[in-house]
Design a protein around this motif. Structure first.
Motif, PDB file in Angstrom:
ATOM      1  N   HIS A  67      40.497  54.318  20.002  1.00  0.00           N
ATOM      2  CA  HIS A  67      39.695  53.299  19.307  1.00  0.00           C
ATOM      3  C   HIS A  67      40.440  51.961  19.237  1.00  0.00           C
ATOM      4  O   HIS A  67      40.369  51.243  18.239  1.00  0.00           O
ATOM      5  CB  HIS A  67      39.325  53.772  17.906  1.00  0.00           C
ATOM      6  CG  HIS A  67      38.664  55.118  17.875  1.00  0.00           C
ATOM      7  ND1 HIS A  67      37.449  55.367  18.489  1.00  0.00           N
ATOM      8  CD2 HIS A  67      39.078  56.306  17.347  1.00  0.00           C
ATOM      9  CE1 HIS A  67      37.132  56.637  18.320  1.00  0.00           C
ATOM     10  NE2 HIS A  67      38.101  57.228  17.634  1.00  0.00           N
ATOM     11  N   GLY A  68      41.170  51.654  20.311  1.00  0.00           N
ATOM     12  CA  GLY A  68      41.873  50.385  20.395  1.00  0.00           C
ATOM     13  C   GLY A  68      43.183  50.330  19.631  1.00  0.00           C
ATOM     14  O   GLY A  68      43.837  49.286  19.615  1.00  0.00           O
ATOM     15  N   LYS A  69      43.589  51.432  19.012  1.00  0.00           N
ATOM     16  CA  LYS A  69      44.818  51.450  18.220  1.00  0.00           C
ATOM     17  C   LYS A  69      45.826  52.425  18.825  1.00  0.00           C
ATOM     18  O   LYS A  69      45.452  53.391  19.487  1.00  0.00           O
ATOM     19  CB  LYS A  69      44.525  51.877  16.775  1.00  0.00           C
ATOM     20  CG  LYS A  69      43.431  51.090  16.083  1.00  0.00           C
ATOM     21  CD  LYS A  69      43.890  49.696  15.719  1.00  0.00           C
ATOM     22  CE  LYS A  69      42.812  48.954  14.910  1.00  0.00           C
ATOM     23  NZ  LYS A  69      43.236  47.578  14.563  1.00  0.00           N
ATOM     24  N   PHE A  70      47.097  52.159  18.581  1.00  0.00           N
ATOM     25  CA  PHE A  70      48.139  53.098  19.005  1.00  0.00           C
ATOM     26  C   PHE A  70      49.341  52.989  18.078  1.00  0.00           C
ATOM     27  O   PHE A  70      49.526  51.984  17.381  1.00  0.00           O
ATOM     28  CB  PHE A  70      48.556  52.832  20.456  1.00  0.00           C
ATOM     29  CG  PHE A  70      49.119  51.461  20.713  1.00  0.00           C
ATOM     30  CD1 PHE A  70      50.475  51.195  20.578  1.00  0.00           C
ATOM     31  CD2 PHE A  70      48.286  50.415  21.104  1.00  0.00           C
ATOM     32  CE1 PHE A  70      50.993  49.936  20.821  1.00  0.00           C
ATOM     33  CE2 PHE A  70      48.799  49.147  21.351  1.00  0.00           C
ATOM     34  CZ  PHE A  70      50.153  48.910  21.208  1.00  0.00           C
TER      35      PHE A  70
ATOM     36  N   GLY B 120      48.228  51.685  30.288  1.00  0.00           N
ATOM     37  CA  GLY B 120      47.520  52.326  31.392  1.00  0.00           C
ATOM     38  C   GLY B 120      48.387  52.420  32.630  1.00  0.00           C
ATOM     39  O   GLY B 120      49.616  52.427  32.563  1.00  0.00           O
ATOM     40  N   ASN B 121      47.742  52.464  33.779  1.00  0.00           N
ATOM     41  CA  ASN B 121      48.460  52.653  35.047  1.00  0.00           C
ATOM     42  C   ASN B 121      48.356  51.466  36.002  1.00  0.00           C
ATOM     43  O   ASN B 121      48.715  51.573  37.166  1.00  0.00           O
ATOM     44  CB  ASN B 121      47.933  53.906  35.750  1.00  0.00           C
ATOM     45  CG  ASN B 121      48.170  55.166  34.940  1.00  0.00           C
ATOM     46  OD1 ASN B 121      49.272  55.391  34.457  1.00  0.00           O
ATOM     47  ND2 ASN B 121      47.134  55.982  34.792  1.00  0.00           N
TER      48      ASN B 121
ATOM     49  N   ILE C  95      39.184  48.474  27.877  1.00  0.00           N
ATOM     50  CA  ILE C  95      39.254  49.351  29.039  1.00  0.00           C
ATOM     51  C   ILE C  95      40.435  50.312  28.937  1.00  0.00           C
ATOM     52  O   ILE C  95      40.470  51.326  29.629  1.00  0.00           O
ATOM     53  CB  ILE C  95      39.394  48.541  30.350  1.00  0.00           C
ATOM     54  CG1 ILE C  95      40.641  47.657  30.318  1.00  0.00           C
ATOM     55  CG2 ILE C  95      38.164  47.723  30.625  1.00  0.00           C
ATOM     56  CD1 ILE C  95      40.953  46.995  31.653  1.00  0.00           C
ATOM     57  N   TYR C  96      41.395  49.999  28.069  1.00  0.00           N
ATOM     58  CA  TYR C  96      42.554  50.874  27.914  1.00  0.00           C
ATOM     59  C   TYR C  96      42.296  52.030  26.950  1.00  0.00           C
ATOM     60  O   TYR C  96      43.140  52.909  26.788  1.00  0.00           O
ATOM     61  CB  TYR C  96      43.760  50.078  27.411  1.00  0.00           C
ATOM     62  CG  TYR C  96      44.297  49.097  28.411  1.00  0.00           C
ATOM     63  CD1 TYR C  96      44.523  49.463  29.727  1.00  0.00           C
ATOM     64  CD2 TYR C  96      44.583  47.782  28.027  1.00  0.00           C
ATOM     65  CE1 TYR C  96      45.009  48.550  30.646  1.00  0.00           C
ATOM     66  CE2 TYR C  96      45.081  46.868  28.942  1.00  0.00           C
ATOM     67  CZ  TYR C  96      45.285  47.263  30.245  1.00  0.00           C
ATOM     68  OH  TYR C  96      45.764  46.362  31.150  1.00  0.00           O
TER      69      TYR C  96
END
Length: 232
Positions: free
Chosen positions: A60-63, A80-81, A35-36
């Motif tokens: 895509h789930g990576k950062f 996220g918030n 969801i992020y």
């Protein structure tokens, strides 16, 4: 002579490059929840100033994020918030945020490895503590008398809480000289504040503060809390 000077300049520039690289943090990670995806990740200091130190988008789930660091600090990584966050020791090196079954773990650098190893050991003890009500229900269904239940579970609870206390105290003492000691000491202070509704100490906090080195006691957040406890 010109050739020697050029060689010196080149060596100096190479040295400066190595030094500047050695004071950088590099963070890579995987988001635990899809969801992020598309949301931002923020690094925020644990202080009244909530201005983000760094940020990036989850794709895509990576950062990934990186930057210079002047001193080691404990920060919180927000996803996220909605307030979901984890602690991160921002220090030089390659920091990995790993998604576990239902949690996240930070590893790859000395202080993050030490902190999360401690937290996993503490969480294991807290799991045993939180499991006591289930044990009580099982004992009731098994026909164990109320007095026996109170005796057995009372002894077990006291033993677990004592183990947690010893683990936390040892962790702060072992890390008096770095950011981990101050950070977890302030966690204990915050827990005391939440429990009693006002700034106060506990025997554990008093013991840790009394044995702490001067540099530890000079930390501005430690001074602020202890002053609050003393009505200043």
């Amino acid at each position: 002579m010109r050739k020697i000077l050029n060689t010196v300049v080149i060596l100096y520039l190479l040295l400066m490059t190595v030094v500047s690289c050695s004071t950088n943090y590099n963070i890579t990670g995987t988001s635990i929840q899809s969801i992020y995806d598309g949301d931002m990740v923020y690094l925020r200091p644990i202080s009244d100033d909530m201005k983000a130190i760094d940020s990036c988008k989850i794709l895509h789930g990576k950062f990934a994020m990186n930057g210079p660091i002047d001193s080691v600090m404990c920060v919180r990584m927000f996803f996220g918030n909605n307030g979901d966050n984890i602690p991160v020791i921002l220090e030089q090196g390659d920091i990995s945020v790993v998604a576990l079954d239902n949690a996240m773990k930070v590893e790859g650098t000395p202080l993050n490895d030490k902190f999360y190893s401690f937290m996993m050991e503490r969480d294991s003890l807290m799991y045993l503590l939180n499991d006591l009500p289930r044990k009580e229900e099982k004992m009731i269904l098994g026909g164990v008398s109320e007095d026996e239940i109170l005796r057995q579970l009372g002894e077990e609870e006291a033993e677990i809480r004592n183990a947690v206390d010893k683990l936390e105290t040892a962790f702060v003492v072992e890390n008096y000289e770095n950011v981990l000691g101050v950070t977890y000491f302030l966690v204990l202070c915050n827990n005391a504040y939440s429990q009693f509704g006002y700034a106060t100490t506990t025997p554990q906090i008093d013991e840790l503060y009394a044995g702490a080195p001067d540099e530890f006691k000079k930390n501005k957040d430690v001074i602020r809390y202890m002053n609050l406890c003393n009505g200043r």
